[in-house]
Design a protein around this motif. Structure first.
Motif, PDB file in Angstrom:
ATOM      1  N   PRO A   1      96.942  65.962  -4.653  1.00 39.89           N
ATOM      2  CA  PRO A   1      97.570  66.768  -5.434  1.00 39.89           C
ATOM      3  C   PRO A   1      97.935  68.133  -4.578  1.00 39.89           C
TER       4      PRO A   1
ATOM      5  N   LYS B   1     105.872  63.912   1.939  1.00 38.87           N
ATOM      6  CA  LYS B   1     104.410  64.150   1.579  1.00 38.87           C
ATOM      7  C   LYS B   1     104.292  65.223   0.440  1.00 38.87           C
TER       8      LYS B   1
ATOM      9  N   ILE C   1     100.864  56.632  -1.271  1.00 40.90           N
ATOM     10  CA  ILE C   1     100.822  57.558  -2.257  1.00 40.90           C
ATOM     11  C   ILE C   1      99.446  57.909  -2.812  1.00 40.90           C
ATOM     12  N   GLN C   2      98.596  56.673  -3.033  1.00 48.13           N
ATOM     13  CA  GLN C   2      97.131  56.996  -3.092  1.00 48.13           C
ATOM     14  C   GLN C   2      96.542  57.952  -2.135  1.00 48.13           C
TER      15      GLN C   2
ATOM     16  N   CYS D   1     102.054  57.792  -8.851  1.00 47.83           N
ATOM     17  CA  CYS D   1     101.230  59.068  -8.911  1.00 47.83           C
ATOM     18  C   CYS D   1     100.440  59.408 -10.189  1.00 47.83           C
TER      19      CYS D   1
ATOM     20  N   MET E   1     104.372  65.940  -7.275  1.00 56.09           N
ATOM     21  CA  MET E   1     104.168  65.006  -8.508  1.00 56.09           C
ATOM     22  C   MET E   1     102.615  64.716  -8.977  1.00 56.09           C
ATOM     23  N   LYS E   2     101.774  64.698  -8.164  1.00 59.76           N
ATOM     24  CA  LYS E   2     100.619  64.321  -8.364  1.00 59.76           C
ATOM     25  C   LYS E   2      99.818  65.836  -9.168  1.00 59.76           C
TER      26      LYS E   2
ATOM     27  N   ARG F   1     100.362  53.398 -13.136  1.00 56.24           N
ATOM     28  CA  ARG F   1      99.945  53.214 -11.861  1.00 56.24           C
ATOM     29  C   ARG F   1     100.035  51.602 -11.689  1.00 56.24           C
TER      30      ARG F   1
ATOM     31  N   GLU G   1     108.008  55.777  -7.921  1.00 58.30           N
ATOM     32  CA  GLU G   1     106.826  56.856  -7.155  1.00 58.30           C
ATOM     33  C   GLU G   1     106.255  57.612  -8.233  1.00 58.30           C
ATOM     34  N   ALA G   2     106.924  58.352  -9.111  1.00 60.38           N
ATOM     35  CA  ALA G   2     106.249  58.994 -10.051  1.00 60.38           C
ATOM     36  C   ALA G   2     104.981  58.280 -10.963  1.00 60.38           C
TER      37      ALA G   2
ATOM     38  N   ILE H   1     105.221  64.164  -3.147  1.00 65.90           N
ATOM     39  CA  ILE H   1     104.475  63.458  -3.624  1.00 65.90           C
ATOM     40  C   ILE H   1     103.344  64.088  -4.375  1.00 65.90           C
ATOM     41  N   ALA H   2     102.816  65.082  -3.416  1.00 65.54           N
ATOM     42  CA  ALA H   2     101.910  66.056  -3.751  1.00 65.54           C
ATOM     43  C   ALA H   2     102.192  66.592  -5.070  1.00 65.54           C
TER      44      ALA H   2
END
Length: 392
Positions: free
Chosen positions: A215, A287, A210-211, A318, A293-294, A372, A314-315, A290-291
């Motif tokens: 975004p 992916k 995730i890191q 992010c 969310m970021k 985080r 997961e959130a 996740i993007a």
């Protein structure tokens, strides 16, 4: 506190007579569920995949379920051996509920191969695949992994038709070995009368993966990710956004996921005057999820029922605060430390909570950092170590 330390007291040994504790020789492990990741992207399927691919580094791992793929019934992918027992059904849901008929057919295929499962050191079968769990529960190597325990909820979900589900849960109590994915489910099982050890092995999150994801270009204020079914409570989010819009006319929400409720929710959003504020994306690659969310500010999980709430983790990874409902069957609320990494609220408080968060940028930044830190405790590698500790 890492996840292994957090749950160490719960890691009762399940299968000591079957395994050599000291040599930790290669184990032969089977995971059993009906649907299979990545062809179907739910929380249970994701858990199996994340555990299986890590266990496959040192052990022989098999996954049994529907055949979602073309070609041979048995394939290997990411070091995992997949067994397609029956063609995947065209309709997993019937009238908004999981269709039980394909599961019954799949369970009949399992019974025909019961001898095959006797060769495994561990048969980890998910309780939500009730017909399959019932077929395998008597094997000495079977572990029932409980994602939820419904109990009286069966009657609310299906009316008189809930009796088979209620009886199936009770019948699984006769299995010798059990795991729960959450403290809530463990508590529910013990309160219902299960009198066997129930170690807790939670779901996890791939923090490093995730890191590494940047975004998305599509920014939003609020994001929801999940299957669009009534239990996810997206109605509550839409109603809350109407009030938030009064203070923030340009508020932007992204709803990621598909399901039987999508068309109704899109009509509802339009009827509430939110067609310019809410975007329904449908299912997206992981992916991209996740993007997105970021690129958002607040994650909302207004579920009435969650067995764990992996998407909340997961959130958090992010850097988002999680706002979830204080509903009795929502296990995700136990992932939220109120005021530290999010808020657990009643439906009536949802709009005010969102507005307050969106107006306070400094607090959003602070709470994101705490999110985080907490999510890092649930890294999948730590969860696998805990699972092996429980297995042996």
């Amino acid at each position: 506190m890492g996840v292994t330390r957090r749950y160490r007291g719960e890691s009762e040994k399940l299968l000591v007579p079957l395994l050599n504790l000291f040599t930790m020789e290669t184990l032969k492990i089977a995971f059993v569920y009906d649907v299979v990741y990545p062809w179907v992207k739910g929380g249970v399927e994701r858990r199996i995949y994340e555990l299986a691919k890590r266990l496959a580094r040192d052990h022989e791992v098999h996954v049994y379920g529907y055949k979602h793929w073309e070609g041979k019934n048995e394939i290997e992918r990411d070091g995992i051996h997949y067994h397609g027992l029956a063609p995947a059904p065209k309709r997993l849901y019937l009238l908004g509920k999981r269709n039980p008929l394909p599961m019954l057919r799949l369970a009949s295929r399992l019974r025909r191969r019961i001898g095959e499962f006797r060769w495994y050191d561990i048969v980890d079968v998910q309780n939500l695949f009730y017909p399959g769990a019932l077929a395998l529960k008597s094997l000495p190597s079977t572990v029932i992994t409980w994602h939820e325990f419904w109990g009286p909820y069966w009657w609310r979900y299906l009316g008189p038709g809930g009796l088979p589900g209620w009886l199936s849960e009770r019948a699984l109590f006769t299995a010798e070995h059990h795991i729960s994915v959450s403290w809530k489910t463990k508590h529910d099982l013990l309160r219902a009368g299960l009198r066997k050890p129930v170690p807790v092995v939670p779901n996890g999150v791939d923090v490093e993966f995730i890191q590494a994801i940047p975004p998305d270009e599509l920014e939003s204020d609020v994001i929801f990710v999940g299957r669009l079914i009534s239990e996810k409570g997206v109605d509550f989010l839409l109603k809350a956004l109407v009030k938030v819009k009064e203070e923030l006319p340009d508020v932007r929400a992204v709803i990621v996921g598909g399901g039987p409720e999508r068309k109704r929710l899109e009509r509802m959003a339009k009827g509430l005057g939110l067609e310019k504020n809410v975007l329904f994306t449908g299912f997206l690659p992981y992916k991209r999820v996740i993007a997105l969310m970021k690129a958002s500010k607040v994650f909302v999980l207004p579920s009435l029922r969650e067995g764990f709430g992996m998407v909340a983790l997961e959130a958090m990874a992010c850097g988002l605060p999680v706002v979830t409902l204080n509903a009795p069957m929502n296990a995700a609320r136990f992932l939220v430390e109120d005021g530290k990494n999010g808020f657990v609220v009643d439906e009536s408080q949802l709009s005010d909570t969102l507005a307050s968060l969106l107006f306070d940028k400094a607090f959003l930044k602070l709470i994101g950092r705490v999110s985080r830190e907490i999510s890092a405790e649930y890294d999948w590698d730590a969860v696998v170590r805990l699972l092996l500790d429980v297995y042996v």
